[in-house]
Motif scaffolding. Sequence first.
Motif, PDB file in Angstrom:
ATOM      1  N   PRO A 360      37.481  36.964 -55.110  1.00  0.00           N
ATOM      2  CA  PRO A 360      37.799  35.939 -56.114  1.00  0.00           C
ATOM      3  C   PRO A 360      37.463  36.359 -57.540  1.00  0.00           C
ATOM      4  O   PRO A 360      38.202  36.046 -58.467  1.00  0.00           O
ATOM      5  N   SER A 387      41.177  37.199 -49.394  1.00  0.00           N
ATOM      6  CA  SER A 387      40.048  36.960 -50.291  1.00  0.00           C
ATOM      7  C   SER A 387      38.744  37.122 -49.525  1.00  0.00           C
ATOM      8  O   SER A 387      38.667  36.774 -48.347  1.00  0.00           O
ATOM      9  N   ILE A 392      36.297  31.011 -52.907  1.00  0.00           N
ATOM     10  CA  ILE A 392      37.351  31.107 -53.922  1.00  0.00           C
ATOM     11  C   ILE A 392      37.603  29.699 -54.457  1.00  0.00           C
ATOM     12  O   ILE A 392      37.867  28.766 -53.701  1.00  0.00           O
ATOM     13  N   TRP A 397      42.659  30.254 -56.378  1.00  0.00           N
ATOM     14  CA  TRP A 397      43.491  30.292 -55.157  1.00  0.00           C
ATOM     15  C   TRP A 397      44.950  29.997 -55.502  1.00  0.00           C
ATOM     16  O   TRP A 397      45.864  30.719 -55.102  1.00  0.00           O
ATOM     17  N   TYR A 400      46.605  32.835 -57.545  1.00  0.00           N
ATOM     18  CA  TYR A 400      46.844  33.966 -56.633  1.00  0.00           C
ATOM     19  C   TYR A 400      48.080  33.660 -55.764  1.00  0.00           C
ATOM     20  O   TYR A 400      48.982  34.487 -55.619  1.00  0.00           O
ATOM     21  N   ASP A 413      41.512  33.782 -46.392  1.00  0.00           N
ATOM     22  CA  ASP A 413      40.173  33.718 -46.993  1.00  0.00           C
ATOM     23  C   ASP A 413      39.154  33.968 -45.892  1.00  0.00           C
ATOM     24  O   ASP A 413      38.942  33.128 -45.021  1.00  0.00           O
TER      25      ASP A 413
END
Length: 635
Positions: A360, A387, A392, A397, A400, A413
């Motif tokens: 992150p 991630s 994050i 998020w 991204y 994640d």
Amino acid sequence: MAEQGFTPPTSEWYHPAPELVANANVPNYEEVCAQARQDPQAFWAERAETLSWYKKWDTVLDDSNAPFYKWFVGGKTNMVLNALDRHVSGEKRNKLAFIWEGEDGAEVTLSYWRLWQEVNKFANVLRGLGVQKGDRVTIYMGRVPEIVIAMLACAKVGAPHSVVYGGFSEQALASRIEDAQSKVLLTCDGAWLRGKIVPLKDTVDEACSRSDIVKDVIVVKRTGQAINMQAGRDHWYHELMALPHAKPEAETEIMDAEDPLFILYTSGTTGKPKGVLHTHGGYQVYTSTTLSWAFDIKEEDRWWCAADPGWITGHSYIVYAPLILGATSILYEGAPTFPEPDRWWQLVAKYGISILYTAPTAIRGLMRFGEDYPDRHDLSSLRLLGSVGEPINPEAWRWYHRVIGKERCPIIDTWWQTETGGFMITPLPSVALKPGSATRPFPGIEVDIVDEDGNPVGVNEDGDLVIKTPWPSMIRTVYGDDERFISQYWQKYAAQGWYLAGDTARRDEDGYLWVIGRNDDVLKVSGYRLGTAEVESGLVSHSAVAESAVIGIPDELRGNVIYAYCILVAGAEGSDELEAELKAHVRHEVGPIAVPKQIEFVESLPKTRSGKIMRRVLKAQALGQPLGDLSTLED
Ligand code: WTA
């Protein structure tokens, strides 16, 4: 006391595209979980069957001496048997294992065959220096292909490696060399970072001067700068690799499944480095399964784990698991924003990267430069994003997901730790996502969130994250310190036999898990793991400092930054100059990642009557929050 706090947007859902689910390596998460739960040992044995063994195991799990669990007992294998040896006689032989790009644009590609040969050559070099099964080798290098070759060669000869991240400095390196008692050390003349040279070899010289443990230093030439080469101790890598005995074939040491593969030092609650020990058998089974299922690795993928090989993320998911799966990985030298903030997007477009796995803090750092940089490049090869390292935040998020993944790529994640060896809580591509949640446990992993007595906490309530049953890549011990292994991870919930992760977490109304942050004296700064004690011992090693306490303060970009409080020795005066000097001192002793953002000079520190510093109080004060229960405060 959690490091970060945000309100989870628990009702925001992202559903994966049906084609993605249909073609996923594991299309049905629930089904596999049910299967694993029904017979965990049969489940892991089936996974182990997908790998090569010199001899199959007799017992999947030996729990007779818990928490010293043993996996695949009686099995004979070697990580390198699965990561390389088995590929060179098969169809992967000429496939690319690694594509490396240097900060100067230099490119190196290594097919499985070439990598195998280089590893064999270096295994012969190590043996030529007298390295034997069981000997520890310290690796302190930049992000060059030779670091991967070195790690694999160590595994091949059965010598556990101890990789020390190149961002650590002298004291950190010296204490790790000492703990591992490694006679052989590998380094580079220097490493390129943002156009400058990190003088790795100078740090090695200083660290080695603190003891006479290291007998041989092998130096990879990367920058070509002038360095000191100590006669009799220091050798150039390329010269050793040109010796007649450095042949491209070498025997792979036959290892017990439970023989050590590596030690990786990580931060704990004391200043003494904690060597997390992983073994050949269980670790290879777990890392390869998790990578295959969570990131859905396919034959044609180009996998990029943008971490450093010096951290667990790099060990498990740059070096070992991708090779076991026969994948093609990208390895790069440098930083995301140098020479321009589009270095990463250029890499994605140039090499057709299909899966990107990062932290992150890197995403937040790149986000600051806006959408123009990614928009200049063709990112259409990407199909999955990942991630790791800290929670994050939903804003990062979404950025991204939208700007990099074009709303097409799920974000995997992954919550895990150096100690767990592999992903523990993570979505598979078939699982619906919520921004900021690592979703649910990997199949075969049983986690819970509990209060101090071990009772499960209610929905959306905070508690200790615990792991309730053993898994194949779990930490085996703290190297040389079984007691610390028990006290750190198993003591708190000894009655239940659960592993204590050290994180605070909560579970929402849909059963999704939200990891909030560390609840011990471990800090996450830019995703790097640091102990408050490491920074504190760096500070007190300066002659002006009598005592210090360090806390993490939430920071938008880095997750946390370090605030330090110092009591000075009699006669020393606090000043801006001294603050600058102390920062430089910490940089030199511990490393750039440990430098406090701010240092405050104080007369006293809040302590309990038993003398323990109450960092919680310092933190509440720094954040202007209520100080909470002060009944144990001494003064
Ligand atoms: C944190 C890194 C939230 C956590 C692989 C853990 C995370 C520590 C996540 C381990 C995540 C890691 N969400 N927090 N996806 N991944 N963490 O040993 O606090 O460097 O305990 O391993 O990182 O850090 P380590």
